[in-house]
Design a protein around this motif. Structure first.
Motif, PDB file in Angstrom:
ATOM      1  N   GLU A   1      16.161 -47.684  -1.288  1.00 12.61           N
ATOM      2  CA  GLU A   1      15.979 -46.953  -0.477  1.00 12.61           C
ATOM      3  C   GLU A   1      14.529 -46.158  -0.603  1.00 12.61           C
ATOM      4  N   ARG A   2      13.763 -45.518   0.061  1.00  9.95           N
ATOM      5  CA  ARG A   2      12.202 -45.278  -0.116  1.00  9.95           C
ATOM      6  C   ARG A   2      12.451 -43.831  -0.301  1.00  9.95           C
ATOM      7  N   GLU A   3      11.562 -42.830  -0.322  1.00 13.26           N
ATOM      8  CA  GLU A   3      11.268 -41.602  -0.607  1.00 13.26           C
ATOM      9  C   GLU A   3      12.297 -41.184  -0.942  1.00 13.26           C
ATOM     10  N   PRO A   4      13.714 -41.209  -1.897  1.00 15.80           N
ATOM     11  CA  PRO A   4      15.264 -40.423  -2.122  1.00 15.80           C
ATOM     12  C   PRO A   4      15.638 -39.209  -2.872  1.00 15.80           C
ATOM     13  N   VAL A   5      15.187 -38.498  -2.611  1.00 13.08           N
ATOM     14  CA  VAL A   5      15.490 -36.860  -2.724  1.00 13.08           C
ATOM     15  C   VAL A   5      17.089 -36.817  -4.180  1.00 13.08           C
TER      16      VAL A   5
ATOM     17  N   ARG B   1      10.985 -35.597  -5.009  1.00 14.12           N
ATOM     18  CA  ARG B   1      11.745 -37.554  -4.071  1.00 14.12           C
ATOM     19  C   ARG B   1      10.825 -38.243  -5.250  1.00 14.12           C
ATOM     20  N   LEU B   2      11.067 -39.460  -5.056  1.00 18.28           N
ATOM     21  CA  LEU B   2      10.431 -40.355  -5.669  1.00 18.28           C
ATOM     22  C   LEU B   2      10.489 -41.244  -5.182  1.00 18.28           C
TER      23      LEU B   2
ATOM     24  N   PHE C   1      14.939 -45.537 -10.376  1.00 23.24           N
ATOM     25  CA  PHE C   1      14.213 -45.009  -9.452  1.00 23.24           C
ATOM     26  C   PHE C   1      11.883 -45.145  -9.846  1.00 23.24           C
ATOM     27  N   PHE C   2      11.587 -45.783  -8.864  1.00 19.08           N
ATOM     28  CA  PHE C   2      10.299 -46.154  -9.102  1.00 19.08           C
ATOM     29  C   PHE C   2       9.543 -44.505  -8.118  1.00 19.08           C
TER      30      PHE C   2
END
Length: 569
Positions: A401-405, A425-426, A441-442
């Motif tokens: 997932e991109r830009e997860p909350v 968000r990350l 998470f990155f």
């Protein structure tokens, strides 16, 4: 062979030329020998060569080839080499001469008597296997004091005898005078090639650079390795490179200090498994020590500004865009302004055609271009790296997932300085990266190491500072609330990366290599190249991209409908 020939116990070296060797190979004997010596490819070769090969000729005619190897067969060289192994072994038993084989080129070296015995056995044992020496094209190179006995011993063979020398596998064997004459001819040819390449470099600098680094220069590096002591004869070639090719590639006349800097290795990657097996450890250590001393000598002559640029360029990953072939399909190609701009960014050289003022009102310099937020180019740089990392993670992780909350904090107590915003968000979330079914998470951070706040810090200090900052903001929250791992991915605008980022890419290469069945080192090089070009293009965008405010046309009052458009038609 040069060392063997120069030994006191050696009188001569015999260079063999076989008649139509690859096409004359005894195919029946070859298939039998391969079945005994190399069963792993025996099935392939039997299926390929047990029936005559069909050769088609223009005009509709057809030939049936029953002997030799087939041109274009990927195992033709292996088939030929293994087929001749019994011959090589027999020669070794029958004669005390030292021998070396490369494809169909055979060389025997030793005393005149040993070489003659070796030749006689070759003439007896070679033809049954399809290896038929042609005496009129063979050459015996002898030491001057052995010329007369050599002519007596080989008088009935029709072998050519010389005390001067002959070309051999891209180098030369024989007297020093012949070496020098041979090198002079080669240097004259190479100077012409470099001059021609410099003409191409005016419009295609990256392709010309690649042709030089990956192709042309290996001719003379091979010659220097096989014929030591000939470096002074390469001076015309060095002048052509320094005065013609380098200025044409970078569009910049260089001084001596800059030439010394450009001669340093672009990247010092760890050796692959093949190199580890083939290169003795002590020889590699001596070479590394020599390169280290050269680097130190060059750095001592540089200004503090240039020394800082060299320090940043030496970071792992910062030079990958210079060490790959510019393949268009992989987006590794740069146009001439991009390539020359990249070279000047790398060494922090002046870029003459920059604008004077930025849209923000400050003077426009390279360092300002890399940190100015007007126009959103800094955000684009971050997003480019984020999207590339997410795309590569998608190849190995099913849940990405991109830009997860992040989840809200409900009773947990993050550390001081942590990001407590409810909808924080990350950049990327992926599952099964570090461990099975575990979330990871990155967060990406790209900084400019020559910014005012980092200028006095070393690259290692910058990376440590930014990694600690990211961990302070998110690490504990991710660990306690998300029960996942957190990895900061910190890059510099010059292409370097922090330790956590290096470990991330090593793991990514491991997973990707396992999935696609490729070599780990090759996969890691591909990943680093993709990252390197993404960072480089983002830096060039910051340097050349427009920062003007975009004007959006007001179309709210426009009354064009499909019906009215149809009426006009």
């Amino acid at each position: 062979m040069r060392e063997l020939f120069e030994h006191d116990n050696s009188d001569a070296v015999l260079l063999i030329d076989a008649s139509n060797a690859f096409n004359s190979l005894n195919r029946a004997a070859a298939l039998h020998n391969i079945g005994v010596l190399c069963p792993s490819i025996a099935t392939y070769t039997i299926n390929t060569y047990r029936e005559p090969a069909r050769l088609f000729i223009i005009g509709g005619q057809e030939l049936r080839s029953s002997e030799g190897t087939t041109q274009g067969d990927p195992l033709a060289m292996s088939l030929y080499a293994i087929s001749l192994q019994p011959l090589i072994t027999r020669l070794q038993v029958k004669s005390a001469a030292s021998q070396c084989w490369y494809a169909d080129d055979a060389i025997g070296c030793g005393s005149l008597g040993d070489v003659k015995t070796w030749w006689d056995e070759l003439m007896v044992s070679g033809p049954p296997l399809g290896y038929i020496p042609n005496p009129q094209k063979c050459w015996l190179i002898v030491k001057p004091e052995k010329e007369r006995p050599a002519k007596e011993i080989f008088s009935e063979t029709n072998i050519n005898i010389t005390t001067e020398g002959r070309k051999h596998l891209g180098a030369a064997l024989g007297s020093r005078a012949f070496f020098e004459e041979y090198v002079d001819e080669r240097v004259e040819e190479w100077v012409a090639q470099v001059t021609r390449l410099a003409e191409f470099a005016t419009t295609q600098p990256q392709s010309s650079y690649a042709a030089f680094v990956f192709g042309l220069r290996h001719w003379w590096t091979y010659l220097l390795r096989t014929l030591p002591g000939l470096a002074p004869f390469l001076e015309p070639l060095e002048c052509a490179i320094a005065d013609l090719l380098v200025p044409a590639i970078i569009e910049h006349a260089t001084i001596q200090e800059e030439q010394d800097l450009l001669e340093l290795p672009q990247a010092q990657e760890p050796p692959d498994k093949t190199e580890i097996k083939t290169l003795p450890a002590n020889a590699r250590r001596e070479k590394d020590e020599l390169l280290k001393r050269q680097c130190e000598q060059v750095r001592e002559s540089l200004s503090s500004k240039s020394e800082r640029a060299v320090e940043l360029a030496a970071e792992k990953g910062a030079s990958n865009w210079l060490t790959v072939i510019p393949i268009k399909e992989m987006n590794f190609n740069l146009n001439k302004r991009e390539f020359r701009g990249a070279i000047k960014l790398r060494y922090d050289w002046e870029i003459a055609d920059l604008r004077a003022m930025c849209t923000c009102g400050d003077f426009f310099t390279v360092d300002h271009a890399m940190v100015c937020r007007h126009g959103g180019l800094i955000i684009q740089r971050h997003n480019e790296i984020r999207d590339l990392e997410a795309e590569m993670l998608r190849m190995v992780c099913t849940d990405k997932e991109r830009e997860p909350v992040l989840q809200k904090i409900t009773g947990e107590e993050p550390n001081r300085g942590a990001n407590r915003v409810p909808d924080a968000r990350l950049d990327i979330h992926a599952r099964r990266f570090w461990d099975r079914q575990q979330s990871a998470f990155f967060d990406v951070r790209v900084c400019h190491p020559n910014a005012d706040s980092y200028r006095e810090l070393s690259p290692k200090q910058i990376f440590q500072l930014l990694e600690n900052e990211k961990k302070r903001q998110y690490s504990r929250r991710v660990l306690e609330v998300e029960q996942a791992t957190f990895t900061p991915l910190v890059f510099t605008s010059t292409g370097g990366m922090a330790d956590e980022c290096k470990r991330f890419h090593s793991r990514l290469a491991e997973l990707l290599a396992l999935k696609i069945g490729d070599d780990y080192a090759t996969t890691l090089s591909w990943i680093r190249a993709k990252i390197s070009f993404a960072i480089l293009r983002s830096a060039l965008l910051c340097l050349r991209g427009t920062r003007r405010k975009r004007r959006v046309a007001n179309i709210s009052d426009t009354d064009i409908t499909s019906e009215s458009a149809q009426d006009r038609i």
